[in-house]
Design an enzyme around this catalytic site. Structure first.
Site, PDB file in Angstrom:
ATOM      1  CG  HIS A 305      -2.040   1.006   1.135  1.00  0.00           C
ATOM      2  ND1 HIS A 305      -1.891   2.329   1.491  1.00  0.00           N
ATOM      3  CD2 HIS A 305      -3.321   0.872   0.711  1.00  0.00           C
ATOM      4  CE1 HIS A 305      -3.042   2.960   1.291  1.00  0.00           C
ATOM      5  NE2 HIS A 305      -3.919   2.101   0.821  1.00  0.00           N
ATOM      6  CG  ASP A 363      -7.606  -1.970  -3.081  1.00  0.00           C
ATOM      7  OD1 ASP A 363      -8.725  -1.462  -2.959  1.00  0.00           O
ATOM      8  OD2 ASP A 363      -6.553  -1.319  -2.980  1.00  0.00           O
TER       9      ASP A 363
END
Length: 428
Positions: A305, A363
């Site tokens: 991330h 995600d």
């Protein structure tokens, strides 16, 4: 206020104030840098620049912490409900019973959209991407609700805020139905927020549809996990648009457009496409090796991330939610989900990924979960936009009410030609 930061530049010494937030690193205030030194800073991606002061969301990427108004995201997602989180983001505190009932009632009874807006959908091609429809229809809200576009009127700001939280699920469901070629389904006031959305998406007039409470609770949790995430690209877009004085519906439409990018809201769709590319569990080692190869452009989507250098705190809750949904639906023979679960297991144990802290992020799990719930990949970012709307609105309201807010105007490092004189066409 702590000690000042000192800068030696061009033979001169300058001092700039250092501000301290309630939590987090110190911030050097360089707002007068150009006025005092005649120089700018260069910070591509604004990774070292704070664009505003905010009391809404705090992230510590190194420690894997995400707080909304001080409350840890895992507590809100596992113990609370989405509309409760909406209230918290908007007003700064969790609601008491009276406040909760009033707020939920106001949202529930404003979920219908103006009937003439139905005709807007007919102007889109049948194969239009649902996000394209969302950008257009949400932007068009300002053409139908003139009584809530004056950003200087606190009451109109309040009306616009609640309207968007209430109507985005209806618009999102209509975008889905239009994409599917099915009739629109009107909202029901006897259902909670997530259940109502599932009903509008998956029910048809020809038969009864019973909302599965386990799936509705999972979707509600997904909404909470996506509600706000500090000054990300789409939130910064909303703030930049609102700094010009644009109406709230236009600002949220701008945020939706930014969210559409595959590096932002489209990341979960990209993660699922990657799983489809891998295809089967026996091909995972091949792709793991490709991910480790610096000369191979392939990279694992849904891992690591931009902000979190530790485990994404939302991913832990999303992982649990994904497994709950798969168990509830009895899904055991989906090749894509088999690939995802095996890839998750390898990534959490492979020294390469552990050392680089490339953990599965939200995600990765949200794509799996939304697929299991029955949503096509084209709807993933739409659901993200639906959930993030409250964060955008909260940030928009905070900015409008900030007396220090100014129109956004980033500087640049110009590298083009210096001044030159115009030459007539026949002499070039």
């Amino acid at each position: 206020m702590s000690d000042k930061a000192k800068l030696h530049y061009n033979g001169n010494d300058y001092e700039f104030p250092v501000q301290q937030g309630a939590i987090g690193p110190d911030v050097i205030d360089i707002s007068k840098l150009y006025a005092e030194t005649g120089a700018f800073t260069l910070d591509p991606g604004f990774t070292s620049t704070a664009s505003c002061e905010s009391e809404i969301t705090y992230i510590d990427g190194e420690k894997g912490i995400l707080l909304h108004r001080g409350y840890p995201i895992d507590q809100l997602a596992e113990e609370g409900h989405f509309l409760e989180t909406c209230y918290l983001l908007l007003y700064g505190e969790l609601p008491n019973e009276t406040q909760r009932a009033e707020f939920e009632g106001a949202i529930t009874y404003h979920t219908m959209i103006h009937e003439q807006m139905h005709q807007l959908f007919m102007g889109f091609r049948r194969d239009a991407h649902p996000m394209a429809i969302m950008v257009g229809v949400v932007g068009a809200l300002s053409a139908f609700y003139h009584d809530s576009t004056d950003i200087h009127d606190p009451q109109q700001r309040e009306i616009a805020s609640r309207r968007m939280i209430a109507k985005l699920p209806t618009i999102a469901a209509m975008a889905y139905k239009y994409h599917k070629g099915q009739p629109f389904v009107y909202p029901r006031n006897d259902l909670d927020y997530a259940s109502n959305f599932l009903h509008m998406c998956f029910s048809v007039p020809s038969e009864d549809y019973e909302v599965n409470p386990v799936l509705a609770r999972a979707l509600d949790r997904i909404f909470i996990l996506h509600a706000d995430h500090e000054q990300n690209a789409s939130t910064s877009t909303v703030r930049l648009a609102s700094s010009s004085g644009a109406n709230p519906f236009a600002c949220i439409a701008a945020g939706i457009a930014c969210l559409w990018g595959p590096s932002h809201g489209g990341a979960n769709e990209a993660a699922l496409n990657m799983l489809a590319e891998i295809g089967s569990t026996d091909r995972i080692p091949e792709f793991i090796e490709r991910a480790k190869d610096k000369d191979d452009p392939f990279r694992l989507m849904g891992f690591g991330h931009r902000v979190y250098k530790n485990y994404d705190p939302r991913a832990k809750v999303m992982q649990k939610t994904a497994h709950e949904v798969l168990t509830e639906l009895g899904i055991t023979d989906d090749p894509l989900l088999d690939v995802a679960q095996e890839l998750e297991k390898i990534a959490l144990s492979d020294p390469y990924f552990v050392e680089k802290k490339l953990y599965p992020n939200i995600d990765f799990y949200s794509g799996i979960t939304l697929r299991a719930l029955g949503f096509p990949t084209s709807m993933f970012t739409v659901l993200f936009a639906l959930a993030r709307t409250v964060g955008w609105i909260s940030q928009w309201r905070e900015m409008i009410e900030d007396p220090k807010q100014r129109i956004g105007r980033p500087r640049q490092l110009y590298t083009g030609p210096t001044q030159r004189d115009y030459v007539a066409p026949e002499k070039r």
